[in-house]
Design a protein around this motif. Sequence first.
Motif, PDB file in Angstrom:
ATOM      1  N   PHE A  45       0.929  -1.248  -0.196  1.00  0.00           N
ATOM      2  CA  PHE A  45       0.079  -0.057  -0.209  1.00  0.00           C
ATOM      3  C   PHE A  45       0.769   1.124   0.103  1.00  0.00           C
ATOM      4  CE2 PHE A  45      -2.712  -3.021   1.078  1.00  0.00           C
ATOM      5  CZ  PHE A  45      -4.342  -2.902   1.291  1.00  0.00           C
ATOM      6  N   VAL A  46       0.791   1.765  -1.140  1.00  0.00           N
ATOM      7  CA  VAL A  46       1.757   3.368  -1.007  1.00  0.00           C
ATOM      8  C   VAL A  46       0.677   4.568  -1.369  1.00  0.00           C
ATOM      9  CG1 VAL A  46       3.695   4.033  -2.638  1.00  0.00           C
ATOM     10  CG2 VAL A  46       3.447   1.597  -2.057  1.00  0.00           C
ATOM     11  N   ALA A  47       1.184   5.723  -0.824  1.00  0.00           N
ATOM     12  CA  ALA A  47       0.405   6.799  -1.000  1.00  0.00           C
ATOM     13  C   ALA A  47       1.283   7.948  -0.020  1.00  0.00           C
ATOM     14  CB  ALA A  47      -0.870   6.759  -0.254  1.00  0.00           C
ATOM     15  N   GLU A  48       0.953   9.090  -0.605  1.00  0.00           N
ATOM     16  CA  GLU A  48       1.560  10.102   0.211  1.00  0.00           C
ATOM     17  C   GLU A  48       0.725  10.077   1.615  1.00  0.00           C
ATOM     18  OE1 GLU A  48       3.461  11.938   1.456  1.00  0.00           O
ATOM     19  OE2 GLU A  48       4.016  13.189  -0.130  1.00  0.00           O
ATOM     20  N   PHE A  49       1.038  10.909   2.738  1.00  0.00           N
ATOM     21  CA  PHE A  49       0.315  10.824   3.967  1.00  0.00           C
ATOM     22  C   PHE A  49      -0.970  11.574   3.973  1.00  0.00           C
ATOM     23  CE2 PHE A  49       2.974  14.445   4.132  1.00  0.00           C
ATOM     24  CZ  PHE A  49       2.209  15.492   4.561  1.00  0.00           C
ATOM     25  N   SER A  50      -1.911  11.375   4.668  1.00  0.00           N
ATOM     26  CA  SER A  50      -3.088  11.716   4.661  1.00  0.00           C
ATOM     27  C   SER A  50      -4.350  11.342   3.515  1.00  0.00           C
ATOM     28  CB  SER A  50      -2.924  13.318   4.869  1.00  0.00           C
ATOM     29  OG  SER A  50      -2.711  13.644   5.958  1.00  0.00           O
ATOM     30  N   ARG A  51      -3.805  10.272   2.723  1.00  0.00           N
ATOM     31  CA  ARG A  51      -4.644   9.960   1.764  1.00  0.00           C
ATOM     32  C   ARG A  51      -5.432   8.682   2.216  1.00  0.00           C
ATOM     33  NH1 ARG A  51      -2.006  11.479  -3.141  1.00  0.00           N
ATOM     34  NH2 ARG A  51      -1.467  13.489  -2.689  1.00  0.00           N
ATOM     35  N   ASP A 197       2.779  -1.817   4.391  1.00  0.00           N
ATOM     36  CA  ASP A 197       2.314  -0.510   4.573  1.00  0.00           C
ATOM     37  C   ASP A 197       3.310   0.474   4.815  1.00  0.00           C
ATOM     38  OD1 ASP A 197       0.558   1.900   5.275  1.00  0.00           O
ATOM     39  OD2 ASP A 197       0.081   1.506   7.276  1.00  0.00           O
ATOM     40  N   THR A 198       3.310   1.470   3.653  1.00  0.00           N
ATOM     41  CA  THR A 198       4.502   2.334   3.711  1.00  0.00           C
ATOM     42  C   THR A 198       4.104   3.548   4.258  1.00  0.00           C
ATOM     43  OG1 THR A 198       3.985   3.144   1.483  1.00  0.00           O
ATOM     44  CG2 THR A 198       5.364   1.213   1.638  1.00  0.00           C
ATOM     45  N   PRO A 199       5.091   4.480   4.803  1.00  0.00           N
ATOM     46  CA  PRO A 199       4.741   5.647   5.649  1.00  0.00           C
ATOM     47  C   PRO A 199       4.862   6.944   4.723  1.00  0.00           C
ATOM     48  CG  PRO A 199       7.029   5.037   6.102  1.00  0.00           C
ATOM     49  CD  PRO A 199       6.462   4.101   5.180  1.00  0.00           C
ATOM     50  N   GLY A 200       4.005   6.963   3.673  1.00  0.00           N
ATOM     51  CA  GLY A 200       4.071   8.161   2.709  1.00  0.00           C
ATOM     52  C   GLY A 200       5.181   7.990   1.918  1.00  0.00           C
ATOM     53  N   LEU A 201       4.911   8.706   0.734  1.00  0.00           N
ATOM     54  CA  LEU A 201       6.163   8.720  -0.392  1.00  0.00           C
ATOM     55  C   LEU A 201       7.345   9.087   0.091  1.00  0.00           C
ATOM     56  CD1 LEU A 201       3.858   9.883  -3.313  1.00  0.00           C
ATOM     57  CD2 LEU A 201       4.141   7.712  -2.667  1.00  0.00           C
ATOM     58  N   VAL A 221       0.556  -3.554  -6.154  1.00  0.00           N
ATOM     59  CA  VAL A 221       0.893  -2.299  -5.491  1.00  0.00           C
ATOM     60  C   VAL A 221      -0.521  -1.477  -5.708  1.00  0.00           C
ATOM     61  CG1 VAL A 221       1.877  -0.293  -5.621  1.00  0.00           C
ATOM     62  CG2 VAL A 221       3.271  -2.397  -5.902  1.00  0.00           C
ATOM     63  N   LEU A 222      -0.996  -1.215  -4.432  1.00  0.00           N
ATOM     64  CA  LEU A 222      -2.082  -0.290  -4.262  1.00  0.00           C
ATOM     65  C   LEU A 222      -1.581   1.029  -4.182  1.00  0.00           C
ATOM     66  CD1 LEU A 222      -3.542  -3.118  -4.044  1.00  0.00           C
ATOM     67  CD2 LEU A 222      -5.133  -2.027  -2.584  1.00  0.00           C
ATOM     68  N   PHE A 223      -1.814   1.717  -5.126  1.00  0.00           N
ATOM     69  CA  PHE A 223      -1.404   3.242  -5.053  1.00  0.00           C
ATOM     70  C   PHE A 223      -2.686   4.087  -4.558  1.00  0.00           C
ATOM     71  CE2 PHE A 223       0.466   6.725  -7.640  1.00  0.00           C
ATOM     72  CZ  PHE A 223       1.335   7.436  -6.745  1.00  0.00           C
ATOM     73  N   ILE A 224      -2.598   4.707  -3.603  1.00  0.00           N
ATOM     74  CA  ILE A 224      -3.739   5.535  -3.154  1.00  0.00           C
ATOM     75  C   ILE A 224      -3.576   6.990  -3.337  1.00  0.00           C
ATOM     76  CG2 ILE A 224      -5.092   5.915  -1.076  1.00  0.00           C
ATOM     77  CD1 ILE A 224      -3.174   3.014  -0.893  1.00  0.00           C
ATOM     78  N   LEU A 225      -4.737   7.629  -4.061  1.00  0.00           N
ATOM     79  CA  LEU A 225      -4.602   8.885  -4.347  1.00  0.00           C
ATOM     80  C   LEU A 225      -6.013   9.485  -3.684  1.00  0.00           C
ATOM     81  CD1 LEU A 225      -4.006   8.597  -8.323  1.00  0.00           C
ATOM     82  CD2 LEU A 225      -2.466   8.842  -6.505  1.00  0.00           C
ATOM     83  N   ALA A 226      -5.996  10.945  -3.776  1.00  0.00           N
ATOM     84  CA  ALA A 226      -7.113  11.577  -3.070  1.00  0.00           C
ATOM     85  C   ALA A 226      -8.182  11.885  -4.336  1.00  0.00           C
ATOM     86  CB  ALA A 226      -6.741  13.024  -2.698  1.00  0.00           C
TER      87      ALA A 226
END
Length: 331
Positions: A45-51, A197-201, A221-226
Amino acid sequence: RRRLAARVSELHGWLDEHELADARVEQRVQRILDRLHQDKLVVAFVAEFSRGKSELINAIFFADFGARLLPSSAGRTTMCPTELLYDGTRAPSIRLLPIETRLRDATVAEFKNYADEWVTLPLDLSSTERMSEALARVSQVKRVPVALARGYGLYDDEDILASLETAEEGAVDIPCWRHAIINFPHPLLQQGLVILDTPGLNAIGTEPELTLNLLPNAHAVLFILAADAGVTKTDLEVWNQHLAGTDQAQKAGRIVILNKIDGLWDDLKTQSDIDVEIERQLRSSARLLDIPPAQVFAVSAQKALAAKVNGDDALLARSRLPALEDALSGK
């Protein structure tokens, strides 16, 4: 994997029945079966924080506890790379590797061979409150001098925001832990699924093993966006550099999540208008990332978790999480 193991066992039985199995064949068959049983399916699971990345994991894996177990709130929550898996040889627990190990040459993979380097806390599966307290450790931070943070590789002198935060005190908040491993007996994890679970990009640059080993070797890879912002410039750079994949098999395992679609819910718009807006974001994201629209899903992890906890089937359907879960279990 289960089907293949069953067929290998059938072959083994047939060879025995016809007296064709010698000691060497027995050994090879057992080695194959052991490999199949030990094999893991890694989903990152990859994303910038707060996504809403941790909230999505809560909604999929921890909703049965009737509460939010992994910390999920505004700002950064998961501060260190976290593996969610099940190892039957260990009791349910969370193991934490101190951030101080970044000053040593050994990799996280090498530290996994040294149990005394880790802080291990038991998970009390009978208590949601104690479970939540233990898992909250992944969000722990501590304040250290900038020079020390720089030595850990966790401070960027060119980061304007970081400079503003440390202008007065000469100190900065850093994660307490370098890596976390949660051993949890969820049915999917018991079958060999491993969640990363990665801690933000930002962690992709500061923890090389994420880029060099864990992410490229992940089966999916699950890439989470807003959902409201779609694909940002930073998202596109990380996607192209680390996640896009180089062949069709890798690209097929890339799933993009437009989370927080509840932010698009508007009482002044019809549901049809809202659906059209979500569909437009789906198509735009697929085009920018050069993947089929079928690999892009719009969800509300927060509403899905609330719906599962409260038994609200209508809200769960509106969150669109079931479609994502079906896609994950079908791949």
